[in-house]
Design a protein around this motif. Structure first.
Motif, PDB file in Angstrom:
ATOM      1  N   SER A  54      41.206  37.266 -21.654  1.00 31.25           N
ATOM      2  CA  SER A  54      40.794  38.629 -21.285  1.00 31.25           C
ATOM      3  C   SER A  54      39.632  39.096 -22.151  1.00 31.25           C
ATOM      4  N   LEU A 102      38.577  45.201 -15.304  1.00 35.78           N
ATOM      5  CA  LEU A 102      38.970  44.493 -14.079  1.00 35.78           C
ATOM      6  C   LEU A 102      38.782  42.989 -14.242  1.00 35.78           C
ATOM      7  N   VAL A 155      41.674  41.117 -15.967  1.00 33.76           N
ATOM      8  CA  VAL A 155      42.974  40.948 -15.302  1.00 33.76           C
ATOM      9  C   VAL A 155      43.286  39.497 -14.908  1.00 33.76           C
ATOM     10  N   VAL A 192      46.782  37.354 -15.841  1.00 29.81           N
ATOM     11  CA  VAL A 192      47.763  37.031 -14.804  1.00 29.81           C
ATOM     12  C   VAL A 192      48.008  35.523 -14.732  1.00 29.81           C
ATOM     13  N   TRP A 198      46.325  43.969 -21.514  1.00 24.65           N
ATOM     14  CA  TRP A 198      45.187  44.386 -20.679  1.00 24.65           C
ATOM     15  C   TRP A 198      44.370  45.471 -21.381  1.00 24.65           C
TER      16      TRP A 198
END
Length: 244
Positions: free
Chosen positions: A62, A105, A108, A112, A139
């Motif tokens: 991330s 964004l 993400v 995940v 996040w």
């Protein structure tokens, strides 16, 4: 925030698939190498070792994705995008907020994918509440790196932004304890680790795995990094736009 500009930015960024592939593939490979080779009953700081590695690699992914926005900004500056923006109603604050949202964004998918592989392949067992908490905290932990990407995008030139971003990502991850637990580092390196935002984002995310819950001290430091880097990024944006 300007929704139309944000949608335009998202579509344009998704065309650069190399960034997304790197930010997803790299942490997954590292997790498979380091996470699946450690004993199942091993632990680090009262946390399952494989869960510890999973969260660290997810944070690394991330972080990489969030900082990649710097390349987009540098390219926009080089193409005279800021001169165009001065002719539009888009305010500087809205532009900066759009870039931060875009970075969040982008952060993400790596989270995940790494968490799914940790759950299915690594057999990491957490309660539903712990999965939700660690995902949300991880996040939001990308925020200071989104701001750092903004700063790099306004300092570096287009032909140097990718090497600078890549090197910064590697150094911050390595010295911040995302690749190796800080407890296993030499004493001097522990002090260095505490000077990096990666150390505090890692502390915040991993604390969600414990019974005591999220480390509020680490969370406040992450917020502090975000505010400082965000202010620098906004200042650089204004200075760059004034020259355009």
């Amino acid at each position: 925030m300007n929704r139309d500009y944000l949608i335009f930015d998202i579509r344009r960024t998704l065309r650069n698939r190399r960034v997304m592939i790197f930010s997803i593939l790299m942490p997954v490979v590292l997790f498979l190498i380091f996470g699946l080779t450690i004993p199942k009953d091993a632990s680090e700081g009262n946390i399952s070792a494989i869960a510890y590695v999973m969260v660290s690699m997810a944070m690394f992914g991330s972080m990489s994705a969030a900082m990649s926005s710097g390349g987009v900004i540098a390219a926009e500056r080089d193409g005279g995008w800021n001169r165009t923006l001065r002719l539009t109603p888009l305010k500087p604050q809205a532009y900066v907020v759009n870039k931060v949202i875009l970075s969040l964004l982008l952060a993400v998918p790596p989270l995940v994918v790494v968490f799914l592989i940790g759950m299915t392949v690594g057999h990491v067992h957490l309660s539903a509440g712990q999965w939700l908490t660690v995902a949300l905290v991880s996040w939001l932990g990308a925020l200071p790196f989104a701001a750092l990407g903004l700063v790099i995008g306004y300092i570096a030139k287009p032909d140097s932004v990718q090497p600078i971003t890549g090197l910064s990502t590697m150094l911050i991850a390595a010295f911040g304890g995302l690749w190796l637990p800080v407890s296993q580092m030499p004493t001097a390196m522990k002090y260095v680790a505490e000077l990096t935002p990666a150390y505090w984002t890692g502390q915040t995310s991993r604390s969600a795995l414990t019974q005591s819950g999220v480390d509020t001290h680490a969370l406040l430091v992450v917020i502090g990094w975000t505010v400082v880097l965000g202010a620098i990024g906004l200042r650089r944006f204004r200075a760059d736009t004034a020259r355009a």
